[in-house]
Design a protein around this motif. Structure first.
Motif, mmCIF file in Angstrom:
data_model
loop_
_atom_site.group_PDB
_atom_site.id
_atom_site.type_symbol
_atom_site.label_atom_id
_atom_site.label_comp_id
_atom_site.label_asym_id
_atom_site.label_seq_id
_atom_site.Cartn_x
_atom_site.Cartn_y
_atom_site.Cartn_z
ATOM 1 N N ALA A 1 0.836 -1.206 0.000
ATOM 2 C CA ALA A 1 0.000 0.000 0.000
ATOM 3 C C ALA A 1 0.869 1.254 0.000
ATOM 4 O O ALA A 1 0.625 2.211 -0.753
ATOM 5 N N ARG A 2 1.894 1.276 0.833
ATOM 6 C CA ARG A 2 2.763 2.444 0.903
ATOM 7 C C ARG A 2 3.501 2.664 -0.423
ATOM 8 O O ARG A 2 3.713 3.813 -0.839
ATOM 9 N N ALA A 3 3.904 1.570 -1.057
ATOM 10 C CA ALA A 3 4.583 1.710 -2.356
ATOM 11 C C ALA A 3 3.656 2.364 -3.374
ATOM 12 O O ALA A 3 4.072 3.232 -4.160
ATOM 13 N N LEU A 4 2.364 2.001 -3.347
ATOM 14 C CA LEU A 4 1.412 2.625 -4.263
ATOM 15 C C LEU A 4 1.265 4.111 -3.970
ATOM 16 O O LEU A 4 1.116 4.936 -4.873
ATOM 17 N N GLY A 5 1.321 4.467 -2.681
ATOM 18 C CA GLY A 5 1.255 5.882 -2.329
ATOM 19 C C GLY A 5 2.456 6.644 -2.842
ATOM 20 O O GLY A 5 2.334 7.782 -3.321
ATOM 21 N N LEU A 6 3.648 6.041 -2.754
ATOM 22 C CA LEU A 6 4.860 6.700 -3.249
ATOM 23 C C LEU A 6 4.813 6.876 -4.762
ATOM 24 O O LEU A 6 5.278 7.900 -5.297
ATOM 25 N N ILE A 7 4.272 5.897 -5.456
ATOM 26 C CA ILE A 7 4.175 6.007 -6.923
ATOM 27 C C ILE A 7 3.205 7.129 -7.284
ATOM 28 O O ILE A 7 3.445 7.901 -8.216
ATOM 29 N N ARG B 1 -5.030 -1.152 6.589
ATOM 30 C CA ARG B 1 -5.990 -0.065 6.378
ATOM 31 C C ARG B 1 -5.310 1.290 6.576
ATOM 32 O O ARG B 1 -5.530 2.227 5.803
ATOM 33 N N ALA B 2 -4.500 1.394 7.659
ATOM 34 C CA ALA B 2 -3.815 2.662 7.908
ATOM 35 C C ALA B 2 -2.827 2.971 6.792
ATOM 36 O O ALA B 2 -2.692 4.132 6.360
ATOM 37 N N ALA B 3 -2.124 1.949 6.300
ATOM 38 C CA ALA B 3 -1.175 2.152 5.197
ATOM 39 C C ALA B 3 -1.909 2.576 3.930
ATOM 40 O O ALA B 3 -1.440 3.434 3.168
ATOM 41 N N ALA B 4 -3.103 2.003 3.707
ATOM 42 C CA ALA B 4 -3.901 2.394 2.547
ATOM 43 C C ALA B 4 -4.342 3.838 2.668
ATOM 44 O O ALA B 4 -4.344 4.603 1.684
ATOM 45 N N GLY B 5 -4.728 4.245 3.911
ATOM 46 C CA GLY B 5 -5.115 5.638 4.122
ATOM 47 C C GLY B 5 -3.954 6.588 3.869
ATOM 48 O O GLY B 5 -4.118 7.643 3.232
ATOM 49 N N TRP B 6 -2.773 6.221 4.354
ATOM 50 C CA TRP B 6 -1.575 7.038 4.125
ATOM 51 C C TRP B 6 -1.292 7.159 2.632
ATOM 52 O O TRP B 6 -0.974 8.247 2.127
ATOM 53 N N ALA B 7 -1.407 6.036 1.926
ATOM 54 C CA ALA B 7 -1.123 6.033 0.485
ATOM 55 C C ALA B 7 -2.105 6.927 -0.266
ATOM 56 O O ALA B 7 -1.715 7.672 -1.184
ATOM 57 N N LEU B 8 -3.383 6.880 0.114
ATOM 58 C CA LEU B 8 -4.369 7.728 -0.546
ATOM 59 C C LEU B 8 -4.069 9.204 -0.301
ATOM 60 O O LEU B 8 -4.242 10.044 -1.198
ATOM 61 N N ARG B 9 -3.594 9.539 0.880
ATOM 62 C CA ARG B 9 -3.217 10.925 1.158
ATOM 63 C C ARG B 9 -2.041 11.354 0.285
ATOM 64 O O ARG B 9 -1.950 12.514 -0.128
ATOM 65 N N GLU C 1 -11.120 12.140 -0.008
ATOM 66 C CA GLU C 1 -12.475 11.843 0.479
ATOM 67 C C GLU C 1 -12.612 10.382 0.888
ATOM 68 O O GLU C 1 -13.323 10.063 1.844
ATOM 69 N N ALA C 2 -11.920 9.494 0.155
ATOM 70 C CA ALA C 2 -11.999 8.069 0.484
ATOM 71 C C ALA C 2 -11.439 7.787 1.866
ATOM 72 O O ALA C 2 -11.840 6.827 2.536
ATOM 73 N N VAL C 3 -10.528 8.627 2.352
ATOM 74 C CA VAL C 3 -9.927 8.436 3.671
ATOM 75 C C VAL C 3 -10.691 9.199 4.746
ATOM 76 O O VAL C 3 -10.907 8.694 5.862
ATOM 77 N N ALA C 4 -11.149 10.399 4.411
ATOM 78 C CA ALA C 4 -11.734 11.301 5.412
ATOM 79 C C ALA C 4 -12.971 10.721 6.080
ATOM 80 O O ALA C 4 -13.274 11.053 7.238
ATOM 81 N N GLY D 1 -10.552 0.105 -1.427
ATOM 82 C CA GLY D 1 -11.111 -1.191 -1.084
ATOM 83 C C GLY D 1 -10.418 -1.815 0.113
ATOM 84 O O GLY D 1 -11.054 -2.391 0.998
ATOM 85 N N ALA D 2 -9.080 -1.706 0.172
ATOM 86 C CA ALA D 2 -8.338 -2.238 1.314
ATOM 87 C C ALA D 2 -8.690 -1.473 2.586
ATOM 88 O O ALA D 2 -8.835 -2.064 3.660
ATOM 89 N N LEU D 3 -8.856 -0.176 2.497
ATOM 90 C CA LEU D 3 -9.214 0.636 3.654
ATOM 91 C C LEU D 3 -10.585 0.248 4.190
ATOM 92 O O LEU D 3 -10.819 0.221 5.414
ATOM 93 N N ALA D 4 -11.488 -0.095 3.289
ATOM 94 C CA ALA D 4 -12.855 -0.419 3.703
ATOM 95 C C ALA D 4 -13.002 -1.848 4.216
ATOM 96 O O ALA D 4 -13.796 -2.103 5.142
#
Length: 492
Positions: free
Chosen positions: A416-422, A444-452, A461-464, A433-436
């Motif tokens: 998830a974090r790698a996707l956020g960096l990309i 879930r937290a890593a997915a939220g970080w990546a979305l940010r 919005e998906a994280v908030a 989907g992973a966050l939900a």
């Protein structure tokens, strides 16, 4: 046996082997009349009785040995070879006693005779030549050695001297046999021997050009000798002189200094590795120099140390230097070196390629994304792909978020974090989907970080919406997303 008989008959002017007995009688009469030692070479050819015995075969071989000793030309040696063919046939057809199989020391007449024939054949081969082809082969071998060897500056000078000396000797030896203008040493451009004042790049280029000139000079000699039509009998002295010159060339190249002849520290000193040090320090000078090269960004010198200093200590420090340098250490040569190590699943090298943002490594690293049997490798690969910003890795990394995959729960957060960096928006849906749905709060937290990190309105919005989440680490990401949305909202 036919060769010996026909040779006997022709020596008496009779082409019909059936008249061999008459020729033999005539030869006997001639010997009685003229005395021993007056017969021709052909008349002296040994003959083998139809029913050969061990004794007669040995006598026959004795005569062949004498004939070999007196052979002066290739034609003489051809005659000896033909007589040995007759001898082999005679041994094969002779009725000789067989050795006792139960007695290891029993005599073996047939085997002894075959051994004698083999020794005589070896003698024929040793007596042949030398040939012009032998000279050409020796020159081509020397040219190959010259071109394939990494020489020191002094070694290249010595090798050049050996080539020039050979060209001189060849020009003297060929005389009328070869066009001397083709191998005139004055026409050979061997380059300047003075490379000490040039900088490293120029010295290397000059050395390479100079070696090419020397190889070309040897090729010219080889071509001239091959085209001269030197006869092993008529031009024996010329060929022998060329062989001697080629042997001297080989010896000269053997004595010239190669890089492999030097100790490692001598190679490093010759290539200027220690030049960055004002003086040698108490701890390993190689490490002291390495740190200075890192500070100066001398990537080539770090690579030189990595290749030359075969110790775990220096290897580790060379790789750590590249990791600290990051993008500053990225060159075509350094990426090639690290990528070669990464292809062997070397995690430190993979980590460094990420720090360098080496997009050249993407194809190799993507292959390791799904290696579920090696979680530590996956973590390193995921982070490296994220730091590279490898868009090609978005889908393979997203696949690792699937809770039904075999990916370890401790590894999925790294995907998830790698996707956020990309930062590719294609990752928003799988991350949301992973966050939900993921049962792991870490994922879930890593997915939220990546979305940010992706940072679009949709991603934030998906994280908030998870601000009231029971998991602190998830709600923290949601709160940060809410603040980002507020900051981005237009003021009234």
């Amino acid at each position: 046996m036919e060769y010996a008989r026909s040779l006997w008959c022709m020596s008496n002017g009779d082409d019909d082997p059936a008249d061999a007995s008459e020729g033999a009688d005539a030869a006997d009469d001639a010997e009685e009349a003229g005395g021993a030692g007056e017969s021709t070479d052909a008349a002296a050819a040994p003959t083998l009785p139809d029913e050969a015995t061990e004794e007669s075969l040995n006598e026959y071989l004795d005569e062949i040995a004498e004939r070999l000793d007196g052979a002066d030309t290739e034609a003489d040696l051809d005659d000896v070879d033909a007589l040995l063919d007759d001898a082999e046939e005679g041994v094969a057809e002779a009725d000789l006693p067989e050795p006792d199989e139960d007695d290891e020391d029993a005599d073996d007449p047939r085997g002894d005779l075959e051994d004698r024939i083999a020794e005589l054949r070896d003698g024929v081969e040793e007596a042949r030549g030398p040939y012009a082809e032998d000279v050409v082969d020796a020159i081509e071998a020397a040219a190959s050695t010259l071109g394939d060897t990494e020489w020191t500056a002094a070694g290249r000078d010595d090798a050049a001297d050996a080539v020039v000396a050979f060209v001189d000797a060849a020009a003297d030896a060929v005389d009328d046999g070869v066009d001397a203008d083709e191998i005139d040493p004055d026409t050979v451009d061997t380059g300047s021997a003075d490379t000490e004042a040039a900088d490293a790049d120029a010295a290397e280029e000059t050395g390479g050009d100079r070696t090419d000139d020397l190889v070309a000079a040897l090729d010219a000699v080889a071509e001239a000798v091959a085209g001269a039509g030197l006869d092993p009998d008529d031009d024996a002295e010329t060929i022998a002189a060329l062989i001697d010159a080629a042997d001297a060339l080989e010896a000269g190249l053997d004595d010239a200094e190669e890089w492999d002849d030097l100790e490692t520290h001598e190679q490093l000193r010759a290539q200027g590795y220690y030049d960055v040090l004002g003086h040698y320090k108490d701890y390993p000078v190689e490490w002291a120099a390495l740190k200075e090269h890192e500070a100066r960004g001398n990537v080539d010198m770090i690579l030189l140390a990595l290749d030359s200093l075969q110790s775990d200590f220096m290897e580790r420090h060379c790789l750590e230097a590249f990791e600290r340098m990051g993008k500053r250490g990225k060159t075509e040569a350094s990426v090639e070196e690290l990528l070669g190590r990464a292809e062997k699943r070397d995690r430190p090298s993979i980590r460094i390629l990420g720090k360098m943002a080496a997009e050249e490594a993407t194809e190799t690293l993507v292959e390791y994304v799904s290696e579920d049997s090696n979680p530590q490798l996956q973590k390193t690969v995921f982070k490296a792909l994220g730091e590279i910003g490898a868009a090609e890795a978005v889908q393979p990394l997203a696949n690792q978020l699937d809770p039904e995959s075999d990916t370890d729960d401790l590894v999925r957060p790294h995907a998830a974090r790698a996707l956020g960096l990309i930062g590719d928006t294609r990752a928003i849906d799988p991350l949301a989907g992973a966050l939900a749905e993921d049962e792991s709060d870490d994922v879930r937290a890593a997915a939220g970080w990546a979305l940010r990190q992706i940072g679009t309105h949709e991603a934030l919005e998906a994280v908030a919406e998870y601000g009231d989440e029971h998991s602190f680490i998830v709600s923290t990401e949601a709160e940060k997303a809410e603040r980002a949305l507020d900051e981005a909202a237009p003021t009234a």
